[in-house]
Write a protein that holds these residues in place. Structure first.
Motif, mmCIF file in Angstrom:
data_model
loop_
_atom_site.group_PDB
_atom_site.id
_atom_site.type_symbol
_atom_site.label_atom_id
_atom_site.label_comp_id
_atom_site.label_asym_id
_atom_site.label_seq_id
_atom_site.Cartn_x
_atom_site.Cartn_y
_atom_site.Cartn_z
ATOM 1 N N LEU A 71 31.441 34.137 39.731
ATOM 2 C CA LEU A 71 31.525 35.537 40.176
ATOM 3 C C LEU A 71 32.874 35.838 40.819
ATOM 4 N N MET A 72 33.337 34.942 41.665
ATOM 5 C CA MET A 72 34.633 35.163 42.298
ATOM 6 C C MET A 72 35.752 35.193 41.267
ATOM 7 N N GLY A 73 35.665 34.294 40.278
ATOM 8 C CA GLY A 73 36.679 34.298 39.234
ATOM 9 C C GLY A 73 36.639 35.550 38.390
ATOM 10 N N ILE A 74 35.439 36.075 38.132
ATOM 11 C CA ILE A 74 35.322 37.280 37.314
ATOM 12 C C ILE A 74 35.895 38.488 38.043
ATOM 13 N N VAL A 75 35.427 38.700 39.266
ATOM 14 C CA VAL A 75 35.865 39.884 40.012
ATOM 15 C C VAL A 75 37.366 39.828 40.290
ATOM 16 N N GLY A 76 37.818 38.682 40.800
ATOM 17 C CA GLY A 76 39.251 38.570 41.093
ATOM 18 C C GLY A 76 40.096 38.555 39.841
ATOM 19 N N VAL B 111 43.257 41.112 38.941
ATOM 20 C CA VAL B 111 44.580 40.486 38.802
ATOM 21 C C VAL B 111 45.143 40.730 37.407
ATOM 22 N N THR B 112 44.308 40.585 36.385
ATOM 23 C CA THR B 112 44.764 40.792 35.010
ATOM 24 C C THR B 112 45.174 42.246 34.787
ATOM 25 N N VAL B 113 44.330 43.166 35.269
ATOM 26 C CA VAL B 113 44.665 44.583 35.117
ATOM 27 C C VAL B 113 45.943 44.918 35.879
ATOM 28 N N GLY B 114 46.103 44.330 37.068
ATOM 29 C CA GLY B 114 47.332 44.571 37.836
ATOM 30 C C GLY B 114 48.567 44.055 37.125
ATOM 31 N N MET B 115 48.477 42.872 36.527
ATOM 32 C CA MET B 115 49.613 42.316 35.794
ATOM 33 C C MET B 115 49.955 43.154 34.573
#
Length: 364
Positions: free
Chosen positions: A334-339, A343-347
Motif C-alpha cells: 500500500l505504501m509503495g502504491i500510494v507513494g 512520485v511517478t506523476v510528479g516526475m
C-alpha cells in the motif's frame, strides 16, 4: 516565535553550527508560499493521480482479503493398523481407523432379500456383526418417499402403489482400517438361490417352509441409487464423486453388478480460521462400470448382483493450506502504491513542464 528561535540560537550556538550540514540531506524541503503556483492543470493531474491511487488501493485490499489455497504433496505417513482389535479405544483411534458412511437405496429389492458384507464378512452369515459393532453398524429400513422417488429411474415402470415406498435403504457408518478393502451390497444368497430355482424349475428347491416369491417369477432388479458414500471426515473444498450416483440395470433382466473402484488420497486441510484445527480426511478418485450377467457367467464368478465398492489408499498425500498474504507485505505494498503513484506523476509532470519551458525559450 522569532524571539524564541533567536533565544535558542544564542543559548546553543555550538549545536546549531554542528548540525547545520544536515540541511543538505533534507528530502522534504519547505517551499515558500509566494513561490509556489497552483494551476488548473496541476489540480487535474492531482485528481487523476488520487483516483489512480484509490483504485490501486482497493484492488490491493481485495487481493489481501482473498483466501489463497496452497497445495503440496508428500509421502503419506505409515500408520500401523490393528485389524482385529475391535475394542472401543481402538475404534476411536483416528490414525488406525477411518469412518465409512453409506447411504444407498434399492427401490426394487425388499430388505429381507438384501445383504451386505465388508471384506467378505457378510451380514447374512453373522460375520459382519462380529467385526463391526454398535454404534458403528449398518441398518436396513424401508425408504422414505423422498428416497424412493429419487432412486427410481424414468426408464423403469412406476410403482403401481403410487407413493407407497418399496425396496430397501441401507444407511450407517462403520470404522475401517487404513488398508484396502471391499464393501458389497447385493442380493442375499438365499433370495438369489430361491429366485433362480423358481425361474429355472418353477419350484422352490430350498429347505424349509415355502415363502412367497417377492420377485414374481423374475430375477431381482438391483437398480440402486447412492445418496452418499464417503470416507473420513468431510472435505470442505472437495466434492463427493459418488453423491447421487444412479446405477440403472436396464438390460431386460435387471441383473448386473455395479463395480466401483475408489482410490483414496490422504488429505490434510488447514483453514485460515485461527480457531479451527487441521482436518485429516481423504479425497476419492472413482472409476466405475457395470458388469453384465453374461460376463459374470463367462468368468464363473461367485459375485452376486448388486453393488461392489473396492477401495485402496495411495502412498502420496496432499496438503491444502488456506492463508492470506502477510500483513506487513500488504502494508508495504500500500505504501509503495500510494507513494509511487504521486512520485511517478510528479516526475512525468516535471519532465513535461521542463520540456515545455525549454521549447518556449528556443522559440523566443
Amino acid at each position: 516565535f522569532c524571539l524564541y528561535v533567536t533565544a535558542t540560537t544564542n543559548r546553543h550556538p555550538l549545536s546549531i553550527v554542528t548540525m547545520a550540514p544536515l540541511r543538505s540531506f533534507d528530502a522534504f524541503a519547505k517551499p515558500i508560499d509566494g513561490i509556489r503556483e497552483r494551476t488548473i492543470s496541476g489540480g487535474l493531474i492531482t485528481l487523476v493521480a488520487s483516483v489512480t491511487a484509490a483504485i490501486l488501493f482497493l484492488s490491493e485490499l481485495l487481493v489481501y482479503l482473498q483466501v489463497q489455497t496452497r497445495h503440496s504433496m508428500h509421502l503419506a505417513e505409515s500408520v500401523p493398523s490393528a485389524l482385529f482389535d475391535q475394542s472401543p479405544s481402538a475404534l476411536l483411534l483416528s490414525g488406525h481407523k477411518i469412518p465409512l458412511r453409506v447411504h444407498v437405496t434399492f427401490p426394487h429389492l425388499p430388505c429381507n432379500s438384501l445383504d451386505y458384507a465388508h471384506d467378505g464378512n457378510s451380514h447374512s452369515e453373522g460375520k459382519f456383526q462380529h467385526y463391526h459393532r454398535a454404534p458403528f453398524e449398518f441398518k436396513k429400513r424401508i425408504p422414505t418417499i423422498e428416497e424412493y422417488k429419487t432412486s427410481l429411474s424414468p426408464s423403469l415402470p412406476p410403482n403401481p402403489k403410487n407413493d407407497r415406498p418399496q425396496g430397501c435403504t441401507l444407511i450407517g457408518t462403520i470404522q475401517i482400517p487404513r488398508v484396502g478393502g471391499t464393501l458389497s451390497v447385493t442380493v442375499s444368497p438365499t433370495a438369489w438361490r430361491r429366485a433362480t430355482s423358481l425361474l429355472s424349475f418353477g419350484v422352490d428347491l430350498l429347505d424349509g417352509p415355502p415363502e412367497p416369491d417377492p420377485f414374481h417369477g423374475k430375477l431381482p432388479n438391483v437398480t440402486h441409487h447412492i445418496h452418499s458414500l464417503t470416507f473420513g471426515p468431510p472435505f470442505p473444498p472437495g466434492i463427493d464423486p459418488l453423491r447421487n450416483a444412479q446405477h440403472v440395470m436396464d438390460n431386460g433382466s435387471g441383473v448386473a453388478l455395479a463395480n466401483i473402484a475408489v482410490k483414496l488420497v490422504p488429505t490434510s486441510y488447514v483453514s485460515q480460521n485461527p480457531f479451527s484445527s487441521e482436518v485429516e480426511t481423504y479425497q476419492a478418485s472413482v472409476a466405475r462400470h457395470i458388469v453384465q450377467p453374461e460376463t459374470l457367467a463367462a468368468q464363473r464368478s461367485t459375485l452376486l448382483p448388486g453393488l461392489m465398492v473396492t477401495y485402496d489408499f495411495t502412498p502420496l498425500a496432499v496438503r491444502h493450506r488456506e492463508r492470506r498474504e502477510d500483513f506487513l507485505v500488504f502494508l508495504s505494498s500500500l505504501m509503495g502504491i500510494v507513494g509511487g503513484v504521486f512520485v511517478t506523476v510528479g516526475m512525468v509532470t516535471g519532465c513535461l513542464v521542463n520540456s515545455a519551458q525549454a521549447v518556449a525559450k528556443k522559440m523566443d
